[in-house]
Write an enzyme that holds these catalytic residues in place. Structure first.
Site, PDB file in Angstrom:
ATOM      1  N   SER A  67      60.023 121.691  39.584  1.00  0.00           N
ATOM      2  CA  SER A  67      60.799 120.448  39.623  1.00  0.00           C
ATOM      3  C   SER A  67      61.371 120.105  38.253  1.00  0.00           C
ATOM      4  O   SER A  67      62.507 119.632  38.143  1.00  0.00           O
ATOM      5  CB  SER A  67      59.913 119.299  40.131  1.00  0.00           C
ATOM      6  N   ASN A  68      60.592 120.346  37.192  1.00  0.00           N
ATOM      7  CA  ASN A  68      61.067 120.047  35.839  1.00  0.00           C
ATOM      8  C   ASN A  68      62.117 121.032  35.351  1.00  0.00           C
ATOM      9  O   ASN A  68      62.745 120.817  34.321  1.00  0.00           O
ATOM     10  CB  ASN A  68      59.884 120.015  34.875  1.00  0.00           C
ATOM     11  N   LYS A 190      49.608 123.995  44.641  1.00  0.00           N
ATOM     12  CA  LYS A 190      49.773 122.952  43.638  1.00  0.00           C
ATOM     13  C   LYS A 190      49.941 121.632  44.381  1.00  0.00           C
ATOM     14  O   LYS A 190      50.876 121.459  45.167  1.00  0.00           O
ATOM     15  CB  LYS A 190      51.012 123.215  42.765  1.00  0.00           C
ATOM     16  N   SER A 192      50.769 117.811  44.071  1.00  0.00           N
ATOM     17  CA  SER A 192      51.368 116.815  43.184  1.00  0.00           C
ATOM     18  C   SER A 192      51.356 115.419  43.784  1.00  0.00           C
ATOM     19  O   SER A 192      52.189 114.579  43.443  1.00  0.00           O
ATOM     20  CB  SER A 192      52.807 117.228  42.838  1.00  0.00           C
ATOM     21  N   GLY A 216      48.874 118.806  39.947  1.00  0.00           N
ATOM     22  CA  GLY A 216      50.291 118.737  39.640  1.00  0.00           C
ATOM     23  C   GLY A 216      50.657 117.581  38.739  1.00  0.00           C
ATOM     24  O   GLY A 216      51.838 117.365  38.456  1.00  0.00           O
TER      25      GLY A 216
END
Length: 330
Positions: A67-68, A190, A192, A216
């Site tokens: 996402s980053n 993961k 989040s 996450g």
């Protein structure tokens, strides 16, 4: 603001069961300032050289196009180019580092295609988010077929990525995770959601030596370790990964009380909130710039931060340094 790095020993994994152990950074994709239509690979290599310096190593691996990494804003050919360049840079800087590729797309076929690219390039695992369109139809049965179709089509290990906030509230529930965890090629998830109780529940329900849970979010990282997580892929790893590494070391030290880890984790939770939930990738990139790394621009529809927003992040960085040092002294 200067963030001092702390040397640490990062073991090389030998089996699926420990590929997902440790601290992993979901690295941002650096675009040129003034022309964010292009990726600045020179700056990317420079950032990786700092993060993966063998004399001050605190990361066990990096995740490209999480996402980053602004993966929904990258064209397909850009994604392949990015995967190839990161692999090349890491091989030159520190080939012991584990490499994960975010290859989740809305369609199953495109996800398989991109995952095969990551496999052929030589990534250690592929992280796949739930489909994030037509969310009203994303039933357990549809999600099951989606992930199993991918896992059956590739040889690269698969990490499920549960991120309801960015995926239209589509979530992988416990029963589905338990079922998917039985597939030999699905090695972990993961989570989040930011809720360590979710990690605890999933760890208990799916426990086997070849399926691991990853946190996450850095805000509750230590509590997640207490709940059964074997590590984390967290935005904060890009900015102060050595502190997350310290939390792992404390959890593994039988002579250290969990209260120490929880107290230290609390000192960095506000910064994590700002660079994830509140300001997202623009916040993370400004934090990188503040500590002397390259952030660069974000792609539209993101807008630049205001001066007040930048100041809020800078203050949080300073305060996290002071609060961490005070907590360590206690």
């Amino acid at each position: 603001i200067i963030i001092h790095l702390m040397p640490a020993t990062v073991p090389k994994p030998t089996t699926f069961s420990n590929i997902l152990k440790g601290v992993f950074a979901p690295i941002p994709t650096p675009f040129f300032i003034g022309d964010n239509t292009k990726i600045d690979f020179v700056k990317l290599e420079s950032n990786l050289s700092t993060w993966l310096n063998k004399d001050n190593l605190f990361m066990d691996g990096v995740c490209v196009m999480g996402s980053n990494g602004e993966f929904p804003l990258l064209r397909f050919e850009e994604k392949i180019d990015l995967l190839k360049n990161v692999k090349k840079f890491v091989n030159e800087i520190n080939p012991e580092i584990r490499l994960f590729a975010g290859t989740g797309c809305v369609s199953t076929n495109e996800t398989i295609e991109l995952t095969k690219e990551a496999e052929n390039i030589g990534y250690d695992a592929s992280m796949i988010i739930t489909p994030y369109y037509y969310t009203g139809r994303m039933s357990n049965n549809i999600l099951k077929q989606h992930f199993l179709s991918i896992a059956d089509s590739v040889k690269i290990p698969i990490i499920l990525y549960n991120m309801p906030l960015f995926a239209g509230n589509v979530s992988i529930d416990c029963n589905l995770v338990k079922e998917l965890s039985q597939h030999k090629n699905i090695i972990g998830m993961k989570d989040s959601t930011g809720d360590p109780k979710n990690i605890k529940l999933l760890s208990d329900e799916t426990f086997n030596e070849d399926f691991n849970m990853l946190a996450g979010t850095g805000s509750t990282f230590y509590e997640s370790l207490m709940s059964g997580a074997t590590g984390g892929i967290m935005a904060q790893s890009n900015v102060m990964g050595y502190r997350l590494r310290t939390l792992v070391d404390i959890k593994q030290d039988p002579n250290k009380d969990d209260s120490i880890g929880l107290s230290l984790n609390e000192t960095i939770s506000e910064l994590n909130r700002l660079i994830t939930v509140k300001y997202s990738v623009p916040g993370l990139k400004h934090a990188l710039k503040t500590i002397g790394l390259y952030g660069g621009e974000c792609r539209s529809p993101f807008l630049p931060l205001t001066n007040a927003e930048k100041a809020e992040i800078e203050t949080a960085l300073e305060e996290s340094n002071v609060n961490w040092e005070n907590a360590v002294k206690r």
